[in-house]
Design a protein around this motif. Structure first.
Motif, PDB file in Angstrom:
ATOM      1  N   LEU A  11       0.827  -1.206   0.000  1.00  0.00           N
ATOM      2  CA  LEU A  11       0.000   0.000   0.000  1.00  0.00           C
ATOM      3  C   LEU A  11       0.862   1.258   0.000  1.00  0.00           C
ATOM      4  O   LEU A  11       0.526   2.263  -0.643  1.00  0.00           O
ATOM      5  N   ILE A  12       1.968   1.217   0.702  1.00  0.00           N
ATOM      6  CA  ILE A  12       2.895   2.354   0.686  1.00  0.00           C
ATOM      7  C   ILE A  12       3.498   2.517  -0.705  1.00  0.00           C
ATOM      8  O   ILE A  12       3.615   3.645  -1.223  1.00  0.00           O
ATOM      9  N   GLU A  13       3.874   1.413  -1.335  1.00  0.00           N
ATOM     10  CA  GLU A  13       4.413   1.478  -2.698  1.00  0.00           C
ATOM     11  C   GLU A  13       3.383   2.013  -3.668  1.00  0.00           C
ATOM     12  O   GLU A  13       3.721   2.711  -4.637  1.00  0.00           O
ATOM     13  N   PHE A  14       2.114   1.702  -3.437  1.00  0.00           N
ATOM     14  CA  PHE A  14       1.039   2.230  -4.279  1.00  0.00           C
ATOM     15  C   PHE A  14       0.997   3.753  -4.200  1.00  0.00           C
ATOM     16  O   PHE A  14       0.786   4.439  -5.211  1.00  0.00           O
ATOM     17  N   ILE A  15       1.201   4.306  -3.010  1.00  0.00           N
ATOM     18  CA  ILE A  15       1.239   5.771  -2.862  1.00  0.00           C
ATOM     19  C   ILE A  15       2.379   6.358  -3.680  1.00  0.00           C
ATOM     20  O   ILE A  15       2.210   7.353  -4.400  1.00  0.00           O
ATOM     21  N   TYR A  16       3.554   5.725  -3.594  1.00  0.00           N
ATOM     22  CA  TYR A  16       4.709   6.217  -4.341  1.00  0.00           C
ATOM     23  C   TYR A  16       4.458   6.206  -5.854  1.00  0.00           C
ATOM     24  O   TYR A  16       4.988   7.049  -6.589  1.00  0.00           O
ATOM     25  N   LYS A  17       3.665   5.262  -6.324  1.00  0.00           N
ATOM     26  CA  LYS A  17       3.377   5.180  -7.762  1.00  0.00           C
ATOM     27  C   LYS A  17       2.396   6.261  -8.208  1.00  0.00           C
ATOM     28  O   LYS A  17       2.478   6.758  -9.328  1.00  0.00           O
ATOM     29  N   VAL A  18       1.475   6.613  -7.326  1.00  0.00           N
ATOM     30  CA  VAL A  18       0.420   7.567  -7.692  1.00  0.00           C
ATOM     31  C   VAL A  18       0.866   9.015  -7.510  1.00  0.00           C
ATOM     32  O   VAL A  18       0.605   9.876  -8.354  1.00  0.00           O
ATOM     33  N   VAL A  19       1.560   9.285  -6.423  1.00  0.00           N
ATOM     34  CA  VAL A  19       1.948  10.666  -6.083  1.00  0.00           C
ATOM     35  C   VAL A  19       3.262  11.019  -6.772  1.00  0.00           C
ATOM     36  O   VAL A  19       4.226  10.253  -6.705  1.00  0.00           O
ATOM     37  N   PRO A  20       3.345  12.174  -7.447  1.00  0.00           N
ATOM     38  CA  PRO A  20       4.613  12.603  -8.060  1.00  0.00           C
ATOM     39  C   PRO A  20       5.709  12.743  -7.006  1.00  0.00           C
ATOM     40  O   PRO A  20       5.463  13.198  -5.885  1.00  0.00           O
ATOM     41  N   LYS A  21       6.903  12.362  -7.375  1.00  0.00           N
ATOM     42  CA  LYS A  21       8.004  12.334  -6.415  1.00  0.00           C
ATOM     43  C   LYS A  21       8.299  13.707  -5.840  1.00  0.00           C
ATOM     44  O   LYS A  21       8.692  13.836  -4.679  1.00  0.00           O
ATOM     45  N   ASN A  22       8.086  14.764  -6.648  1.00  0.00           N
ATOM     46  CA  ASN A  22       8.436  16.108  -6.164  1.00  0.00           C
ATOM     47  C   ASN A  22       7.475  16.640  -5.102  1.00  0.00           C
ATOM     48  O   ASN A  22       7.714  17.719  -4.542  1.00  0.00           O
ATOM     49  N   VAL A  23       6.397  15.909  -4.809  1.00  0.00           N
ATOM     50  CA  VAL A  23       5.505  16.352  -3.728  1.00  0.00           C
ATOM     51  C   VAL A  23       5.400  15.305  -2.613  1.00  0.00           C
ATOM     52  O   VAL A  23       4.503  15.380  -1.785  1.00  0.00           O
ATOM     53  N   TYR A  24       6.298  14.329  -2.605  1.00  0.00           N
ATOM     54  CA  TYR A  24       6.291  13.352  -1.506  1.00  0.00           C
ATOM     55  C   TYR A  24       6.311  14.061  -0.151  1.00  0.00           C
ATOM     56  O   TYR A  24       5.544  13.718   0.751  1.00  0.00           O
ATOM     57  N   LYS A  25       7.206  15.027   0.013  1.00  0.00           N
ATOM     58  CA  LYS A  25       7.402  15.653   1.318  1.00  0.00           C
ATOM     59  C   LYS A  25       6.210  16.487   1.753  1.00  0.00           C
ATOM     60  O   LYS A  25       6.095  16.866   2.927  1.00  0.00           O
ATOM     61  N   TYR A  26       5.314  16.817   0.804  1.00  0.00           N
ATOM     62  CA  TYR A  26       4.109  17.575   1.143  1.00  0.00           C
ATOM     63  C   TYR A  26       2.888  16.666   1.321  1.00  0.00           C
ATOM     64  O   TYR A  26       1.813  17.149   1.667  1.00  0.00           O
ATOM     65  N   THR A  27       3.031  15.377   1.049  1.00  0.00           N
ATOM     66  CA  THR A  27       1.888  14.466   1.022  1.00  0.00           C
ATOM     67  C   THR A  27       1.726  13.746   2.356  1.00  0.00           C
ATOM     68  O   THR A  27       2.545  12.901   2.710  1.00  0.00           O
ATOM     69  N   PRO A  28       0.681  14.060   3.111  1.00  0.00           N
ATOM     70  CA  PRO A  28       0.468  13.397   4.402  1.00  0.00           C
ATOM     71  C   PRO A  28       0.205  11.913   4.229  1.00  0.00           C
ATOM     72  O   PRO A  28      -0.412  11.474   3.255  1.00  0.00           O
ATOM     73  N   ILE A  29       0.657  11.125   5.184  1.00  0.00           N
ATOM     74  CA  ILE A  29       0.342   9.707   5.265  1.00  0.00           C
ATOM     75  C   ILE A  29      -0.341   9.478   6.610  1.00  0.00           C
ATOM     76  O   ILE A  29       0.210   9.802   7.658  1.00  0.00           O
ATOM     77  N   MET A  30      -1.568   8.945   6.571  1.00  0.00           N
ATOM     78  CA  MET A  30      -2.384   8.786   7.764  1.00  0.00           C
ATOM     79  C   MET A  30      -2.929   7.370   7.832  1.00  0.00           C
ATOM     80  O   MET A  30      -3.005   6.674   6.822  1.00  0.00           O
ATOM     81  N   LEU A  31      -3.364   6.974   9.010  1.00  0.00           N
ATOM     82  CA  LEU A  31      -4.054   5.693   9.177  1.00  0.00           C
ATOM     83  C   LEU A  31      -5.064   5.814  10.294  1.00  0.00           C
ATOM     84  O   LEU A  31      -4.769   6.311  11.380  1.00  0.00           O
ATOM     85  N   GLY A  32      -6.277   5.366  10.001  1.00  0.00           N
ATOM     86  CA  GLY A  32      -7.318   5.280  11.014  1.00  0.00           C
ATOM     87  C   GLY A  32      -7.751   3.832  11.150  1.00  0.00           C
ATOM     88  O   GLY A  32      -8.156   3.202  10.175  1.00  0.00           O
ATOM     89  N   ALA A  33      -7.631   3.288  12.338  1.00  0.00           N
ATOM     90  CA  ALA A  33      -8.066   1.915  12.594  1.00  0.00           C
ATOM     91  C   ALA A  33      -9.461   1.953  13.201  1.00  0.00           C
ATOM     92  O   ALA A  33      -9.754   2.787  14.064  1.00  0.00           O
ATOM     93  N   THR A  34     -10.321   1.047  12.754  1.00  0.00           N
ATOM     94  CA  THR A  34     -11.712   1.100  13.176  1.00  0.00           C
ATOM     95  C   THR A  34     -12.061  -0.074  14.102  1.00  0.00           C
ATOM     96  O   THR A  34     -11.281  -0.407  14.981  1.00  0.00           O
ATOM     97  N   ALA A  35     -13.217  -0.695  13.890  1.00  0.00           N
ATOM     98  CA  ALA A  35     -13.769  -1.627  14.881  1.00  0.00           C
ATOM     99  C   ALA A  35     -12.884  -2.844  15.133  1.00  0.00           C
ATOM    100  O   ALA A  35     -12.889  -3.392  16.235  1.00  0.00           O
TER     101      ALA A  35
END
Length: 430
Positions: A91-115
């Motif tokens: 899933l992390i690699e999927f983010i790297y494929k979708v988001v342009p490399k020049n905005v990695y440092k501006y792109t938040p990574i979050m996780l919400g765990a539910t029930a």
């Protein structure tokens, strides 16, 4: 000296302020958020016009999500913390494929765990969250440890309502949302009252506050409810469960409370409904497990996740009580052999009898939705799938300075500071 100050300003301006040409010509920003549910984890990536000021970062929104979620749920790693890294890597690699490399440092990574995680002990929750935080901290993305946490059921319901409200362009009144997950179910709607299940919600800095009712029922998600209903059909020490909530002719082995059972489906809609109503334990004036819930006031009703799944299975984007029930009768009237012929190669077919019946009972008995109400259950609203993750991502980013997630905002903010410094320096020297 003037030349030196000018040079310093120019150097720092280029170092901290000037985005590259792509960002100046096409200022698109991104946010990624993991939905760690009871049956699996999926990542959503949202894209919007970069913020120029401190506002909600959701304008001209688009979405990219991975169709394949990582299974099973994150909670299954309570005794295998070392396995979480490999679990999340795709899933992390999927983010790297979708988001342009020049905005990695501006792109938040979050996780919400539910029930799924809410069912674990506090110690187990803390250990899993700490492990995820360590993994996210090592990525190239913009990370804040407060963005990785177990969210409450009330938050999950609130965020879902906010997401649908936003996607409907904030011009719908009396919106009610119902969300069905694997381990819990939530609903939310505006209601002018106060109490433990009510939250004062500011959806947008420029929108009037809402008093929102939001509630979650842990253990009443589709997967947990199916197990609970199966238990109601266990007869003494018999290791064979004759269940009316599975297609007639269906047979399979399962494990319940560490004991092996064989399920034999008897396929009776009426008897299955009776068992589900016994589980829901509602009365005419109360909701699930006879809990208080204010009268439903929503005239615009949206069903998400499991409710959408069943509507989609029946080729419905919206339904009334009667139109859904007609489809339900057709499905549950099939034998297991007939169901396989009608719905070939459906990997979830064995549990669709129960799920279809449970969705019906949950909506019209558990949540007491009026029978003449049309329930909307679309795959997407204005091109974006309704998910609590949208509002959670937006809300959390709205709490920070936009210089952290937007190169455009950073340019404006720091330019102003440097210009002021430059003018003051010149005045001092003169």
């Amino acid at each position: 000296m003037i030349f030196l100050i000018s040079l310093i300003c120019a150097v720092y301006s280029n170092r901290f302020l000037a985005p590259d040409e792509d960002l100046k010509n096409n200022p698109q920003c991104y946010g990624s958020i993991f939905d760690a549910g009871s049956s699996g984890t999926r990542v959503y990536i949202y894209q919007w016009n970069c913020r120029k000021e401190w506002t909600l970062p959701m304008v001209n929104l688009s979405e990219t999500s991975n169709n394949e979620k990582q299974s099973p749920g994150l909670a299954t790693f309570a005794n295998d913390l070392d396995g979480i890294q490999n679990y999340l890597n795709p899933l992390i690699e999927f983010i790297y494929k979708v988001v342009p490399k020049n905005v990695y440092k501006y792109t938040p990574i979050m996780l919400g765990a539910t029930a799924g995680l809410r069912q674990l002990s506090q110690i187990q929750q803390n250990e899993i969250i700490a492990t995820v935080q360590q993994i996210f901290q090592k990525t190239q993305l913009y990370y804040n440890e407060s963005w990785v946490r177990v969210i409450t059921g009330q938050e999950e319901g609130m965020y879902m309502w906010m997401s649908v409200f936003y996607l409907l362009n904030q011009n719908v009144k009396n919106l009610l949302t119902m969300d069905l997950g694997g381990a819990s179910t939530q609903n939310a709607f505006p209601y002018n009252a106060t109490g433990p299940d009510f939250v004062l919600l500011n959806v947008n800095p420029n929108v009037t506050n809402f008093s929102l009712y939001a509630v979650s029922y842990l253990g009443y998600g589709n997967d947990q409810a199916r197990i609970s209903v199966l238990k109601l059909s266990i007869q003494g020490d018999n290791d064979v469960i004759y269940s009316p909530c599975f297609f007639k002719g269906y047979s399979a082995n399962t494990i319940i409370d560490n004991k092996n059972y064989t399920i034999n489906g008897t396929g009776s809609l009426e008897l299955c409904q009776n068992l589900i109503l016994q589980l829901l334990n509602t009365t005419q004036n109360t909701s699930i497990n006879q809990s208080y819930e204010p009268p439903v006031v929503g005239s615009t009703v949206y069903g998400t996740n499991g409710i959408y799944t069943m509507a989609d299975f029946f080729n419905l984007t919206s339904f009334t009580k009667d139109s859904y029930y007609n489809k339900l009768q057709d499905l549950t009237g099939l034998t297991w052999e007939q169901a396989n012929q009608t719905y070939p190669k459906n990997p979830y077919l064995s549990t669709q009898f129960f799920m279809a019946t449970y969705v019906y009972s949950l909506i019209y008995n558990g949540y007491n939705i009026p029978s003449d109400t049309t329930v909307q259950a679309p795959a997407s609203i204005n091109g974006v799938s309704p998910s609590w993750t949208l509002a959670a991502c937006s809300y959390q980013l709205a709490q920070i300075n936009c210089t952290d997630d937007s190169p455009i905002c950073q340019f404006n903010a720091y330019s102003s500071i440097l210009v002021i410094f430059y003018v003051l320096a010149l005045g001092f020297l003169n």
